[in-house]
Design an enzyme around this catalytic site. Sequence first.
Site, PDB file in Angstrom:
ATOM      1  N   HIS A  84       0.837  -1.212   0.000  1.00 54.76           N
ATOM      2  CA  HIS A  84       0.000   0.000   0.000  1.00 54.76           C
ATOM      3  C   HIS A  84       0.867   1.255   0.000  1.00 54.76           C
ATOM      4  O   HIS A  84       0.680   2.160  -0.834  1.00 54.76           O
ATOM      5  CB  HIS A  84      -0.906  -0.012   1.229  1.00 54.76           C
ATOM      6  CG  HIS A  84      -1.816   1.169   1.315  1.00 54.76           C
ATOM      7  ND1 HIS A  84      -3.086   1.173   0.802  1.00 54.76           N
ATOM      8  CD2 HIS A  84      -1.624   2.409   1.847  1.00 54.76           C
ATOM      9  CE1 HIS A  84      -3.647   2.351   1.011  1.00 54.76           C
ATOM     10  NE2 HIS A  84      -2.779   3.119   1.648  1.00 54.76           N
ATOM     11  N   GLU A  85       1.810   1.313   0.934  1.00 57.75           N
ATOM     12  CA  GLU A  85       2.656   2.505   1.032  1.00 57.75           C
ATOM     13  C   GLU A  85       3.593   2.632  -0.167  1.00 57.75           C
ATOM     14  O   GLU A  85       3.913   3.745  -0.595  1.00 57.75           O
ATOM     15  CB  GLU A  85       3.455   2.480   2.341  1.00 57.75           C
ATOM     16  CG  GLU A  85       2.610   2.442   3.610  1.00 57.75           C
ATOM     17  CD  GLU A  85       1.571   3.553   3.678  1.00 57.75           C
ATOM     18  OE1 GLU A  85       1.786   4.627   3.067  1.00 57.75           O
ATOM     19  OE2 GLU A  85       0.531   3.350   4.341  1.00 57.75           O
TER      20      GLU A  85
ATOM     21  N   HIS B 284       1.900   4.583  -2.907  1.00 64.46           N
ATOM     22  CA  HIS B 284       2.018   6.029  -2.720  1.00 64.46           C
ATOM     23  C   HIS B 284       3.423   6.513  -3.088  1.00 64.46           C
ATOM     24  O   HIS B 284       3.595   7.506  -3.800  1.00 64.46           O
ATOM     25  CB  HIS B 284       1.741   6.399  -1.256  1.00 64.46           C
ATOM     26  CG  HIS B 284       0.330   6.203  -0.817  1.00 64.46           C
ATOM     27  ND1 HIS B 284      -0.745   6.719  -1.505  1.00 64.46           N
ATOM     28  CD2 HIS B 284      -0.193   5.564   0.271  1.00 64.46           C
ATOM     29  CE1 HIS B 284      -1.871   6.411  -0.865  1.00 64.46           C
ATOM     30  NE2 HIS B 284      -1.555   5.708   0.215  1.00 64.46           N
TER      31      HIS B 284
END
Length: 454
Positions: free
Chosen positions: A21-22, A25
Amino acid sequence: MTLLITLLAFAFALGVLITIHEYGHYRVAIACGVKVLRFSIGFGKPLLRWTRGADRTEFVLAAIPLGGYVRMLDEREGEVAEAELPRAFNRQSLSKRAAIVAAGPAANLLLAVVLFAVVAMAGVREPVAILGAPPAQSPAAAAGVQGGERVVAVAQGGATQAVQSWTDLRWTLLNAAMNGDRLDLVVQPAADAPQRQIPLDFSSSTRAAEDAGFLATFGLHLQSPPAEIREVVAGGPAQRSGLRAGDRIAAVDGKPVATADALMRAIQQSGGKMLQLQVLRDGALFNASLQAKSVEISGKPVWRIEALLGGEIPTVKIQRNPLQALQSGAQRTWDLSVLTLKTLGRMVIGQASLKNLSGPVTIADYAGKSAELGWMAYLGFLAVVSVSLGVLNLLPLPVLDGGHLLYYAYEGLTRRSVSQRWQERLQQGGLAVIATMMAIALYNDLARLLGQMH
């Protein structure tokens, strides 16, 4: 050992899903020219810390592994040197900011597609879609399900879709029930019998479909294993009657018995009286007398023969080529995302029970159970949780990625950003909603855990 496996499987799942997820980003921020100051897995005190890259980005593994964050250069969080202003997040175009924020959930959804595809390419053995006998008063019985029918296809809206396994059928039925659809099961009653259709009407079942046991209540369940003795307890009723592992029970008191469920019902209905069994062993039939013994559970008598029942159920290996696997992974991810959103929406308007919310205890439990079943089951579990994480982060709550995307949508429509004062107020409200959801999920976890202990 089981507890250790559960903890390790849960920790690994959290690590993978949060990192992906990170990283979504992070990767898109770099691509958009934004300077990343810190990439953190976990919150709180750093346990490991290192820097890399031309920007000396700090990578951190922190003590509390329940999330993560990517900190970017931003004038709202501190002074920014004039030379680096073009690389500040807040100076980026609306489309770039939205892309950076959406990249985290998108990464989780993409991971789910890949994991589902890997499982599909590797191939898994799944139960053949053979229906069990439904309860007499159930909707399935009223529709004509008798038990023993193999479902070969589902006809709906003029289209017919082949059914490959029970998992395939179960997913189709749940989707139909959630949508309140009508469909026809195309079944093969026996190898030499003609196919027939069984009409099912889920138009009044949309709310009931939220319950985990809905299909069984409706009367649709997988046929149980054959009435076979897998193991006997020394000195128990089964051993005293002469039964041993591998015996197949053909009839009880002259009535044919095909499945372990039917045998267990006959045992419970016996009330302790002597049962006359017809037993198949090594191709030969013989008779045996069996008397179950009573065991009190929660103040009620339960009849036991002290034997492990159930033989192998028919299975089929489902395996796809790479292209088919990717298509299947994308479709499964989409279907699961839509189902998650529908369920959450119905919870909000009171049409679905909040008992459907699950927290870390339930997730850890499933992580351990799937890990014990093997890598393919564990990868499937990771894919499901990754979909949930991606979808939940897209919810329009200010503390989530979806909340920021909502701000950007407002900015795109009005040509002005949401004021800092309103952002702070909305964030407080969002935190309250998230805290409430977490409290409900944890309560549900504990209720399930305590329920299992009784």
